[in-house]
Design an enzyme around this catalytic site. Structure first.
Site, PDB file in Angstrom:
ATOM      1  N   ARG A  66      -2.627  -2.034  -3.492  1.00  0.00           N
ATOM      2  CA  ARG A  66      -3.852  -1.272  -3.291  1.00  0.00           C
ATOM      3  C   ARG A  66      -3.810  -0.035  -4.182  1.00  0.00           C
ATOM      4  NH1 ARG A  66      -5.318   2.989   1.259  1.00  0.00           N
ATOM      5  NH2 ARG A  66      -7.508   3.214   0.731  1.00  0.00           N
ATOM      6  N   HIS A  78     -13.280   2.368   0.113  1.00  0.00           N
ATOM      7  CA  HIS A  78     -13.196   1.334   1.165  1.00  0.00           C
ATOM      8  C   HIS A  78     -13.812   0.014   0.688  1.00  0.00           C
ATOM      9  CE1 HIS A  78     -13.291   4.650   4.519  1.00  0.00           C
ATOM     10  NE2 HIS A  78     -12.044   4.304   4.260  1.00  0.00           N
ATOM     11  N   ASN A 135       0.873  -1.174   0.000  1.00  0.00           N
ATOM     12  CA  ASN A 135       0.000   0.000   0.000  1.00  0.00           C
ATOM     13  C   ASN A 135       0.909   1.222   0.000  1.00  0.00           C
ATOM     14  OD1 ASN A 135      -1.823   2.029   0.454  1.00  0.00           O
ATOM     15  ND2 ASN A 135      -2.758   1.085   2.262  1.00  0.00           N
ATOM     16  N   ARG A 174     -12.285  15.023   7.943  1.00  0.00           N
ATOM     17  CA  ARG A 174     -13.114  15.417   6.787  1.00  0.00           C
ATOM     18  C   ARG A 174     -14.542  15.711   7.215  1.00  0.00           C
ATOM     19  NH1 ARG A 174     -11.717  10.110   3.466  1.00  0.00           N
ATOM     20  NH2 ARG A 174      -9.627   9.992   4.322  1.00  0.00           N
ATOM     21  N   GLU A 184      -7.918  -5.519   5.205  1.00  0.00           N
ATOM     22  CA  GLU A 184      -7.845  -5.178   3.781  1.00  0.00           C
ATOM     23  C   GLU A 184      -6.659  -5.856   3.105  1.00  0.00           C
ATOM     24  OE1 GLU A 184      -8.454  -1.121   5.345  1.00  0.00           O
ATOM     25  OE2 GLU A 184      -9.352  -0.684   3.410  1.00  0.00           O
TER      26      GLU A 184
END
Ligand code: ADP
Length: 408
Positions: A101, A190, A8, A251, A394
């Site tokens: 990823r 996601h 990643n 956010r 993940e």
């Protein structure tokens, strides 16, 4: 033996994990930070149960180095050095493929894909939609190809799982020509986590994925909720970018778009300033001065009004989405909480689902309080909707999809 290296890659960081697929155990993981910034930092971890017992006395499971790491190729060399010095041996555990990823696959990529020149061109082209992520992901892919030239590299997209959204869910109600020309639509993110968790949830409740209506609440620093019907994503809270939807660490999530116009006209905010405000200075950080839910919970418990408001806004939005997606699905069988906040913050879970007994949702207060790293049920036995905590993974999902592609 099939081992997969999962990568990643961010603009200044590289996370990796070596997974033995026969057992799905993580053999080693690492984080290389501050690439290109002078003093880099590399952490290599071997899970304690993987350290050979004879070596345990003098084998720390985590090792850390500080050194300059000028670019991503150098970062991979640092990773190779760490494997060489601390194990496991990559000669014994040679990865059969590298899984990467990638954040944005646009509408082109709907499944894991072997990297080719054309695929790389497409990932670069999608940088327009994910300027912070796709170029960094691509840098990682190219560096990894350089270091592992003779194994297949596979890309797994955060957006891919949401390719099944119906047009009613992915279209914004704006001028259709403008939307088409600039690829303005909802993509969702996601996806790797939502897919993994929904599959684990089906195993846990012992029912076929195909007959379940599920909600997955991925609450980490970024946060999103997905409605999943029979294993297919049909609605999700993130949009063209990962800014839309829930309140997150830094956010804003949903906001009246006219606020941007107002701040531009009234306070002279330009687009970079707006981008920074909404992505980096909003959410829990904006409301409470911290993006970490642990700190928010602690200050709230001490009676701090800003932390209390931040918590209330966070769960208010979450509950509104649960209700909306309940309606979209026409009923829900399973709700799963996952990621840092979802897996750990019992008060968030309790508040988000409080008062929803009429929807068949009944949390068990003491089950909800249990701290564990295992997947578990937190609803009462009488609750019509089964509520779960399911730790996400993940990296494992990327490794599984990578192996599937190379074995196909
Ligand atoms: P990322 O989105 O960066 O992958 P994670 O899924 O690891 O993030 O979630 C990180 C967040 O999880 C932290 O910012 C923190 O708010 C929250 N978190 C982690 N541990 C706890 C805990 N014990 N209690 C409450 N919140 C936690």
């Amino acid at each position: 033996m099939s081992d997969i290296l999962v990568v990643n890659s961010g603009s200044s960081s590289l996370k990796y994990q070596l997974i033995e697929m026969a057992t799905e155990r993580t053999l080693a993981s690492g984080l290389i930070e501050r690439i290109g910034e002078g003093a880099g930092r590399a952490v290599h971890t071997i899970p304690w149960d993987e350290v050979p017992s004879v070596d345990r006395a003098d084998a720390p499971s985590t090792t850390e180095r500080e050194l300059p790491i000028p670019d991503h190729v150098a970062a991979f060399r640092v990773m190779l050095d760490a494997f060489e010095a601390h194990g496991p041996s990559l000669a014994e555990h040679r990865p059969v493929a590298v899984g990467h990823r990638v954040v944005h696959g646009g509408k082109r990529f709907f499944e894991p894909t072997v990297v080719t020149e054309l695929v790389k061109i497409n990932i670069a082209d999608l940088a327009e939609l994910a300027p912070l992520h796709n170029p960094a992901n691509l840098q990682g892919i190219e560096a990894a190809e350089h270091v592992f030239p003779d194994v297949p590299h596979v890309v797994v997209f955060d957006t891919a799982f949401h390719q099944t959204l119906p047009p009613a869910a992915y279209s914004y109600a704006i001028d259709a020509d403008v939307a088409e020309q600039y690829r303005v639509r909802r993509y969702g993110f996601h996806g790797t986590s939502h897919k993994y968790v929904s599959e684990q949830a089906a195993l846990l409740v012992g029912r076929p994925l195909g007959e379940l209506r599920q909600l997955v609440l991925h609450l980490g620093n970024g946060a999103s909720i997905t409605a999943i019907d029979g294993g297919r994503s049909v609605e999700t809270s993130m949009g063209m970018t990962p800014l839309e939807g829930l309140v997150m660490g830094t956010r804003s999530g949903d906001i009246d778009p006219a606020v941007l116009v107002h701040l531009h006209r009234r306070a002279g905010y330009d687009f970079d300033a707006l981008d920074t405000l909404l992505n980096k200075r909003s959410g829990l950080l904006g409301l409470a001065g911290t993006n970490d839910v642990r700190d928010v919970l602690e200050s709230r418990a001490a009676g701090d009004p800003a932390a209390t408001l931040a918590f209330d806004v966070y769960v208010h939005r979450l509950k509104a989405y649960v209700g909306a997606y309940f309606a979209q699905l026409g009923g829900v069988d399973v709700i799963s909480f996952t990621a840092g906040v979802g897996e750990n913050a019992a008060p968030v879970r309790a508040a988000a689902l409080a008062g929803l007994e009429r929807l068949g949702i009944e949390l068990d207060a003491s089950r909800n309080e249990v701290r564990s790293r295992e997947a578990r049920v937190i609803s009462t036995d009488a609750s019509e909707v089964v509520v779960l905590v399911v730790p996400t993974n993940e990296e494992l999902e990327i490794a599984r999809q990578t192996l599937e592609v190379v074995e196909a």
